[in-house]
Enzyme design. Structure first.
Site, PDB file in Angstrom:
ATOM      1  N   HIS A 279       0.986  -1.589  -0.201  1.00 49.85           N
ATOM      2  CA  HIS A 279      -0.069  -0.032  -0.140  1.00 49.85           C
ATOM      3  C   HIS A 279       1.099   1.549  -0.149  1.00 49.85           C
ATOM      4  O   HIS A 279       1.806   1.632   0.763  1.00 49.85           O
ATOM      5  CB  HIS A 279      -1.089  -0.086   1.229  1.00 49.85           C
ATOM      6  CG  HIS A 279      -0.350   0.109   2.472  1.00 49.85           C
ATOM      7  ND1 HIS A 279      -0.280   1.456   2.981  1.00 49.85           N
ATOM      8  CD2 HIS A 279      -0.368  -1.146   3.145  1.00 49.85           C
ATOM      9  CE1 HIS A 279       0.309   1.016   4.652  1.00 49.85           C
ATOM     10  NE2 HIS A 279       0.246  -0.220   4.187  1.00 49.85           N
ATOM     11  N   ASP A 291       5.898   0.371   6.868  1.00 47.13           N
ATOM     12  CA  ASP A 291       4.536   0.697   6.521  1.00 47.13           C
ATOM     13  C   ASP A 291       4.161   1.266   5.705  1.00 47.13           C
ATOM     14  O   ASP A 291       3.903   2.716   6.318  1.00 47.13           O
ATOM     15  CB  ASP A 291       4.091   0.204   8.193  1.00 47.13           C
ATOM     16  CG  ASP A 291       2.433   0.092   8.098  1.00 47.13           C
ATOM     17  OD1 ASP A 291       2.089  -0.623   7.101  1.00 47.13           O
ATOM     18  OD2 ASP A 291       1.633   0.801   9.286  1.00 47.13           O
ATOM     19  N   GLU A 325      -4.760   2.203   2.552  1.00 47.08           N
ATOM     20  CA  GLU A 325      -4.932   0.504   3.327  1.00 47.08           C
ATOM     21  C   GLU A 325      -4.807   0.718   4.763  1.00 47.08           C
ATOM     22  O   GLU A 325      -6.218   0.435   5.121  1.00 47.08           O
ATOM     23  CB  GLU A 325      -3.967  -0.219   2.674  1.00 47.08           C
ATOM     24  CG  GLU A 325      -4.086  -1.699   4.204  1.00 47.08           C
ATOM     25  CD  GLU A 325      -3.319  -1.921   5.155  1.00 47.08           C
ATOM     26  OE1 GLU A 325      -3.573  -2.404   5.713  1.00 47.08           O
ATOM     27  OE2 GLU A 325      -2.515  -0.656   5.386  1.00 47.08           O
ATOM     28  N   GLU A 326      -4.581   1.625   5.064  1.00 44.70           N
ATOM     29  CA  GLU A 326      -4.945   2.457   6.842  1.00 44.70           C
ATOM     30  C   GLU A 326      -6.339   3.151   7.056  1.00 44.70           C
ATOM     31  O   GLU A 326      -5.765   2.301   8.354  1.00 44.70           O
ATOM     32  CB  GLU A 326      -3.675   2.984   6.605  1.00 44.70           C
ATOM     33  CG  GLU A 326      -2.054   2.957   6.682  1.00 44.70           C
ATOM     34  CD  GLU A 326      -1.775   1.772   6.922  1.00 44.70           C
ATOM     35  OE1 GLU A 326      -2.199   1.096   8.003  1.00 44.70           O
ATOM     36  OE2 GLU A 326      -0.347   1.838   7.417  1.00 44.70           O
ATOM     37  N   ASP A 353       3.638  -6.060   3.396  1.00 47.76           N
ATOM     38  CA  ASP A 353       2.948  -5.178   4.631  1.00 47.76           C
ATOM     39  C   ASP A 353       3.245  -5.640   5.474  1.00 47.76           C
ATOM     40  O   ASP A 353       2.821  -5.665   6.515  1.00 47.76           O
ATOM     41  CB  ASP A 353       1.609  -4.506   4.132  1.00 47.76           C
ATOM     42  CG  ASP A 353       1.482  -4.529   4.821  1.00 47.76           C
ATOM     43  OD1 ASP A 353       1.673  -2.941   5.344  1.00 47.76           O
ATOM     44  OD2 ASP A 353      -0.362  -3.486   4.755  1.00 47.76           O
ATOM     45  N   HIS A 423       3.311   2.523  12.641  1.00 45.93           N
ATOM     46  CA  HIS A 423       1.970   4.143  13.156  1.00 45.93           C
ATOM     47  C   HIS A 423       2.915   4.529  13.621  1.00 45.93           C
ATOM     48  O   HIS A 423       2.298   5.742  14.117  1.00 45.93           O
ATOM     49  CB  HIS A 423       0.943   3.344  13.772  1.00 45.93           C
ATOM     50  CG  HIS A 423      -0.098   2.384  12.588  1.00 45.93           C
ATOM     51  ND1 HIS A 423      -1.204   1.726  13.249  1.00 45.93           N
ATOM     52  CD2 HIS A 423       0.013   2.566  10.920  1.00 45.93           C
ATOM     53  CE1 HIS A 423      -1.520   1.076  12.179  1.00 45.93           C
ATOM     54  NE2 HIS A 423      -0.787   0.872  10.984  1.00 45.93           N
TER      55      HIS A 423
END
Length: 467
Positions: A279, A291, A325-326, A353, A423
């Site tokens: 992503h 990520d 995606e997130e 991912d 994140h």
């Protein structure tokens, strides 16, 4: 007679120069480790563009960058696939502190969770009730929760070797915590960051209000693990303390964005499609290198490595840089919808991912026959210390492509350090090791090569290594 002799010599020459699978895979790894592009691409994506939250300017810069880089590879097709995505903006930096009953304050580190509403412009201050799960909420009831901030403090389970299992065991408090707390009259939510180590970095991530009316939505934020420990210890000493936090995030209307797609058209079965991807969007605290910048550049390099290694795929192989995606999975859903609408036959999909750490193997969502074929390839991966081949999940963005007959796979790197960065503000380029990233790109390319060569849905007698 002369013609037959010439044909025989030509055939003999072709056979003598044909490579075994071991030699081809060795060439793939050599190309990636000595002539790789993944690290160079990631440097630009991370350091020149940065965090790429869906709907942001950076996300759109990443779309244009991805399209331009794929076009430079000389693929047969490169295009953008429109998709509507949510637009959530964090706003000014969040601020929070613990205030004791004696009015002494201690600043703590928080960040708004993706999709959360803002606090009052002056902030929110209230007493705190600590819980570990939704069952605790039910036991306490409205009488003990109404008007308070709910503090979810369930850590990731440290004794689980799979950190993704540990993450899965506690992430519901982040995603659904606000909805559940609001049922009992809570005025806000603070969630312990999804992180196995103790540090001062709050980790964001998506949350939901489900169908909760706007006027009943309560602000939700993550607190660093160190500060979660501090808040929990402080509550034991002073149950009348208050917590203050201020955040100014805003949810806007959906905006137009794109998946980025590039294709090498198959030489024998052009209507059978392989997908490899990750992503393109990321959270906004760091630059999204693990990520999922790592998965993006590894997937791009799969197509480049096939070309550099002289491999002409039998089937059409696409790289897809999925958007959103997130906080929505809109890109993966849109791609699958369009594939179904066009009647495209997607026989294989591979997603990266899980960070750019040392590759360990793959997990597969497939039939027993296909999985047995994969197991027969294990000796080909052994020289590269790739040993993990298990049935299980694949990846969020490729999961909507699932059918009864196809193969979905997910690259599985070593996961022990992944949630240190996931994140958070330290998900940055300097946390990615060049060699580990390149090993992952080569490992993905090797699996794509083998499935393209031998196909899916093999008969039992075909599930053996062929050279």
């Amino acid at each position: 007679m002369k013609r037959i002799l010439l044909l025989t010599l030509a055939l003999s020459s072709m056979l003598s120069f044909s490579q075994t699978d071991e030699e081809t895979i060795r060439e793939i790894y050599t190309q990636s480790l000595t002539n790789g592009k993944s690290y160079e691409w990631l440097d630009y994506l991370s350091n020149q563009i940065g965090g790429r939250l869906s709907g942001s300017l950076n996300a759109e810069l990443a779309v244009q960058w991805g399209k331009e880089e794929l076009e430079k590879l000389g693929l047969d097709k490169v295009w953008l696939q429109p998709v509507m995505v949510p637009k959530w903006v964090r706003g000014t930096k969040e601020y929070a502190y613990i205030e004791s009953s004696k009015k002494q304050t201690t600043n703590v580190n928080i960040c708004a969770l993706g999709g959360s509403v803002a606090t009052n412009p002056l902030g929110l201050k209230a007493k705190v009730v600590e819980v570990h799960n939704f069952e605790d909420l039910e036991k306490l009831g409205e009488a003990q929760i109404k008007g308070k901030i709910v503090f979810y403090n369930r850590p990731m389970q440290a004794d689980l070797i799979s950190t993704f299992n540990a993450y899965g065991g506690c992430v519901n408090q982040r995603y659904q915590g606000a909805v559940e707390a609001a049922k009992y009259g809570a005025v806000g939510v603070i969630v312990r960051s999804m992180n196995l180590r103790l540090d001062d970095l709050p980790h964001t991530g998506s949350m939901t209000y489900d169908d909760l009316p706007v006027e009943k939505r309560i602000p939700s934020a993550a607190i660093s693990t160190n500060d979660a420990e501090l808040l929990s210890a402080s509550l034991k000493l002073d149950s009348d303390l208050e917590f203050y936090f201020k955040q100014s995030c805003t949810q806007y209307k959906d905006v137009l964005s794109h998946n980025v797609i590039g294709e090498i058209t198959g030489s024998e079965f052009p209507n059978e499609y392989f997908v490899v991807g990750g992503h393109l969007d990321s959270w906004d605290l760091g630059d999204g290198s693990h990520d999922d910048g790592a998965g993006i550049v590894q997937s791009m390099d799969v197509l480049r490595l096939l070309k550099e290694s002289g491999i002409q795929p039998k089937r059409s192989i696409r790289v897809v840089l999925f958007m959103n995606e997130e906080n929505g999975l809109r890109g993966g859903t849109k791609y699958a919808e369009e594939a179904k609408r066009k009647g495209e036959n997607h026989v294989f999909a591979l997603e990266s991912d899980a960070g750019g750490f040392t590759p360990r193997g793959f997990s597969f969502d497939c039939s027993e026959a296909n999985f047995n074929q994969v197991l027969s390839w294990k000796p080909l991966f052994k020289p590269y210390l790739i040993h993990y081949f298990e049935k299980g999940g694949s990846g969020a963005d490729v999961s909507p492509l699932k059918s009864d007959s196809n193969v979905l796979a997910g690259l599985r790197p070593d996961s022990q350090r992944y949630f240190d960065h996931h994140h958070a503000a330290n998900d940055t380029f300097d946390a990615v090791n060049k060699r580990e990233l390149e090993l992952g790109a080569a490992t993905m390319t090797a699996l794509v090569y083998l499935f393209d060569k031998y196909g899916t849905n093999p008969l039992p007698e075909q599930s053996q290594i062929k050279n």
